[in-house]
Design a protein around this motif. Structure first.
Motif, mmCIF file in Angstrom:
data_model
loop_
_atom_site.group_PDB
_atom_site.id
_atom_site.type_symbol
_atom_site.label_atom_id
_atom_site.label_comp_id
_atom_site.label_asym_id
_atom_site.label_seq_id
_atom_site.Cartn_x
_atom_site.Cartn_y
_atom_site.Cartn_z
ATOM 1 N N GLN A 86 0.815 -1.205 0.038
ATOM 2 C CA GLN A 86 0.110 0.002 -0.085
ATOM 3 C C GLN A 86 0.960 1.303 0.157
ATOM 4 O O GLN A 86 0.509 2.183 -0.838
ATOM 5 N N TRP A 87 2.159 1.305 0.781
ATOM 6 C CA TRP A 87 2.942 2.467 0.669
ATOM 7 C C TRP A 87 3.707 2.659 -0.719
ATOM 8 O O TRP A 87 3.713 3.475 -1.175
ATOM 9 N N CYS A 88 3.856 1.422 -1.271
ATOM 10 C CA CYS A 88 4.603 1.452 -2.655
ATOM 11 C C CYS A 88 3.666 1.917 -3.399
ATOM 12 O O CYS A 88 4.358 2.762 -4.431
ATOM 13 N N GLU A 89 2.310 1.726 -3.394
ATOM 14 C CA GLU A 89 1.267 2.188 -4.466
ATOM 15 C C GLU A 89 1.405 3.817 -4.080
ATOM 16 O O GLU A 89 1.292 4.687 -5.092
ATOM 17 N N LEU A 90 1.211 4.164 -3.059
ATOM 18 C CA LEU A 90 1.166 5.750 -2.379
ATOM 19 C C LEU A 90 2.238 6.421 -3.099
ATOM 20 O O LEU A 90 2.215 7.562 -3.649
ATOM 21 N N LEU A 91 3.519 5.948 -2.901
ATOM 22 C CA LEU A 91 4.919 6.714 -3.441
ATOM 23 C C LEU A 91 4.890 6.455 -5.148
ATOM 24 O O LEU A 91 5.166 7.355 -5.549
ATOM 25 N N THR A 92 4.604 5.327 -5.700
ATOM 26 C CA THR A 92 4.748 5.094 -7.038
ATOM 27 C C THR A 92 3.713 5.988 -7.951
ATOM 28 O O THR A 92 4.362 6.613 -8.821
ATOM 29 N N GLN A 93 2.440 6.148 -7.272
ATOM 30 C CA GLN A 93 1.485 7.040 -8.080
ATOM 31 C C GLN A 93 2.196 8.377 -8.458
ATOM 32 O O GLN A 93 1.757 9.182 -9.280
ATOM 33 N N ARG A 94 3.124 9.045 -7.435
ATOM 34 C CA ARG A 94 3.531 10.256 -7.483
ATOM 35 C C ARG A 94 4.802 10.384 -8.202
ATOM 36 O O ARG A 94 5.039 11.530 -8.798
ATOM 37 N N ASN A 95 5.480 9.361 -8.295
ATOM 38 C CA ASN A 95 6.717 9.368 -9.129
ATOM 39 C C ASN A 95 6.642 8.876 -10.412
ATOM 40 O O ASN A 95 7.364 8.671 -11.285
ATOM 41 N N MET A 96 5.272 8.804 -11.181
ATOM 42 C CA MET A 96 5.103 8.299 -12.414
ATOM 43 C C MET A 96 4.076 9.436 -13.012
ATOM 44 O O MET A 96 3.493 10.340 -12.316
ATOM 45 N N GLN A 97 4.050 9.310 -14.290
ATOM 46 C CA GLN A 97 3.312 10.226 -15.170
ATOM 47 C C GLN A 97 2.275 9.341 -16.315
ATOM 48 O O GLN A 97 2.910 8.232 -16.575
ATOM 49 N N ASN A 98 1.273 10.010 -16.350
ATOM 50 C CA ASN A 98 0.274 8.984 -17.553
ATOM 51 C C ASN A 98 0.701 9.319 -19.090
ATOM 52 O O ASN A 98 0.865 10.620 -19.229
ATOM 53 N N LEU A 99 0.716 8.363 -19.728
ATOM 54 C CA LEU A 99 0.912 8.569 -21.181
ATOM 55 C C LEU A 99 -0.161 7.759 -21.948
ATOM 56 O O LEU A 99 -0.983 7.110 -21.349
ATOM 57 N N ASP A 100 -0.347 7.878 -23.133
ATOM 58 C CA ASP A 100 -1.601 7.535 -23.965
ATOM 59 C C ASP A 100 -1.352 5.904 -24.034
ATOM 60 O O ASP A 100 -2.609 5.124 -24.058
ATOM 61 N N SER A 101 -0.134 5.501 -23.623
ATOM 62 C CA SER A 101 -0.165 4.076 -23.776
ATOM 63 C C SER A 101 0.202 3.305 -22.435
ATOM 64 O O SER A 101 0.482 2.052 -22.441
ATOM 65 N N GLY A 102 0.097 4.054 -21.494
ATOM 66 C CA GLY A 102 0.450 3.518 -20.156
ATOM 67 C C GLY A 102 0.978 4.494 -19.198
ATOM 68 O O GLY A 102 0.556 5.734 -19.317
ATOM 69 N N VAL A 103 2.040 4.254 -18.417
ATOM 70 C CA VAL A 103 2.642 4.999 -17.436
ATOM 71 C C VAL A 103 4.089 4.903 -17.408
ATOM 72 O O VAL A 103 4.379 3.678 -17.704
ATOM 73 N N CYS A 104 4.773 5.870 -17.152
ATOM 74 C CA CYS A 104 6.304 5.853 -16.967
ATOM 75 C C CYS A 104 6.773 6.440 -16.091
ATOM 76 O O CYS A 104 6.053 7.222 -15.392
ATOM 77 N N TRP A 105 8.211 6.195 -15.415
ATOM 78 C CA TRP A 105 8.569 6.941 -14.485
ATOM 79 C C TRP A 105 8.904 8.605 -14.725
ATOM 80 O O TRP A 105 9.234 8.978 -16.099
ATOM 81 N N ARG A 106 8.722 9.257 -13.945
ATOM 82 C CA ARG A 106 9.138 10.783 -14.285
ATOM 83 C C ARG A 106 10.157 11.122 -13.392
ATOM 84 O O ARG A 106 10.759 12.071 -13.329
ATOM 85 N N SER A 107 10.817 10.223 -12.386
ATOM 86 C CA SER A 107 12.013 10.535 -11.435
ATOM 87 C C SER A 107 13.133 10.850 -12.233
ATOM 88 O O SER A 107 13.268 10.119 -13.393
ATOM 89 N N ASP A 108 13.984 11.726 -11.986
ATOM 90 C CA ASP A 108 15.333 11.871 -12.635
ATOM 91 C C ASP A 108 16.189 10.635 -12.749
ATOM 92 O O ASP A 108 16.568 10.013 -11.472
ATOM 93 N N PRO A 109 16.479 10.041 -13.858
ATOM 94 C CA PRO A 109 17.128 8.742 -13.810
ATOM 95 C C PRO A 109 18.567 8.858 -13.122
ATOM 96 O O PRO A 109 19.205 7.979 -12.582
#
Length: 289
Positions: free
Chosen positions: A185-208
């Motif tokens: 549940q905490w992984c989900e809470l953190l992950t949803q903010r570190n990702m961005q939505n695309l037409d084909s799905g989601v990807c990380w938006r964190s600085d690699p």
């Protein structure tokens, strides 16, 4: 800076050198707490605490490259000292100085080092699974620099490759859960903010670049000199299942800090999420003593 909340407790903070995103809980007539998250986390890590600290207004930022904050410009290697400048700039634009800084992991390291250098800027300090800047033997400096540059060259060579796209956030959250053993549940809470939505799905938006080795780490003598005579009133909260190195360093902490309280509570490295009730109680007791 007047703190104005956007929908879903979102907030944007324009600093002289970069724009930060964050979340803001509580009414403006309450005392302000500044919350600083850990490496690869984001402001959402303090949402569980916000439910228990209703007597305060909590400002949780996303560090640069995390969550919704801007990435640092350029493509150079990152260094932890950069966060000290971010923190100083943030305090410079806030209209109200926080009654305390709460720092978890990396956020605690930054807050602790900043308070050691600028004690007049920090009223009280709460460290959660954190103590001081990391250090290592000077004999490792050459290897560290070499490895950092090797990793950075590899990063530059792959910059233009397409990003990895996930079908949905659940896949990424499960991957972090398996890698770190942090509750799903905490992984989900953190992950949803570190990702961005695309037409084909989601990807990380964190600085690699956040995952690359730092080119330089302080030695113990440097950290020891910085942390000596630490005058800010400080509470250190550790988890019973957290990093054992932190608990082993508590005797050193008492030598560094002139006013230090320590408490161990049930929980792992992210006990401020999994055991938010007890952590918030310890924070309240510390701030009202």
């Amino acid at each position: 800076m007047h703190l104005v909340c956007e929908p879903d407790n979102e907030i944007t903070l324009k600093l002289p050198h970069i724009t930060l995103a964050g979340r803001l809980w509580g009414s403006p007539d309450k005392p302000l707490l500044l919350a600083l998250h850990g490496w690869l986390d984001n402001a959402n890590s303090f949402e569980p605490l916000s439910h228990y600290l209703a007597d305060y207004q909590i400002l949780a930022i996303d560090w640069p490259g995390h969550g919704g904050s801007q990435h640092r410009p350029g493509a150079y290697p990152l260094h932890w000292v950069d966060y000290l400048y971010d923190l100083d700039a943030l305090l410079g634009v806030l209209e109200t100085q926080p009654v305390a800084m709460i720092g978890h992991s990396l956020g605690g390291i930054i807050a602790s080092a900043y308070a050691a250098a600028f004690p007049d800027n920090v009223a009280r300090l709460v460290l959660i699974e954190a103590l001081s800047p990391l250090y290592e033997s000077e004999t490792k400096s050459k290897t560290r620099l070499q490895n950092s540059f090797i990793g950075h060259r590899r990063f530059l060579a792959t910059q233009d490759k397409p990003v990895n796209i996930y079908r949905d956030i659940a896949i990424a959250a499960n991957a972090r859960h398996k890698l770190t053993a942090l509750d799903l549940q905490w992984c989900e809470l953190l992950t949803q903010r570190n990702m961005q939505n695309l037409d084909s799905g989601v990807c990380w938006r964190s600085d690699p670049r956040l995952k690359l080795d730092s080119p330089l780490r302080l030695t113990f003598s440097q950290v020891d000199a910085l942390m000596q005579a630490h005058t800010v009133n400080t509470l250190l909260i550790s988890g019973s299942g957290g990093f054992p190195q932190l608990r082993e360093a508590i005797p050193m902490a008492h030598r560094w800090f002139e006013r230090l309280q320590t408490v161990e509570l049930d929980g792992d490295h992210h006990l401020h999420m999994g055991n938010a009730a007890q952590v918030s109680e310890a924070i309240r007791d510390f701030l009202t003593a």
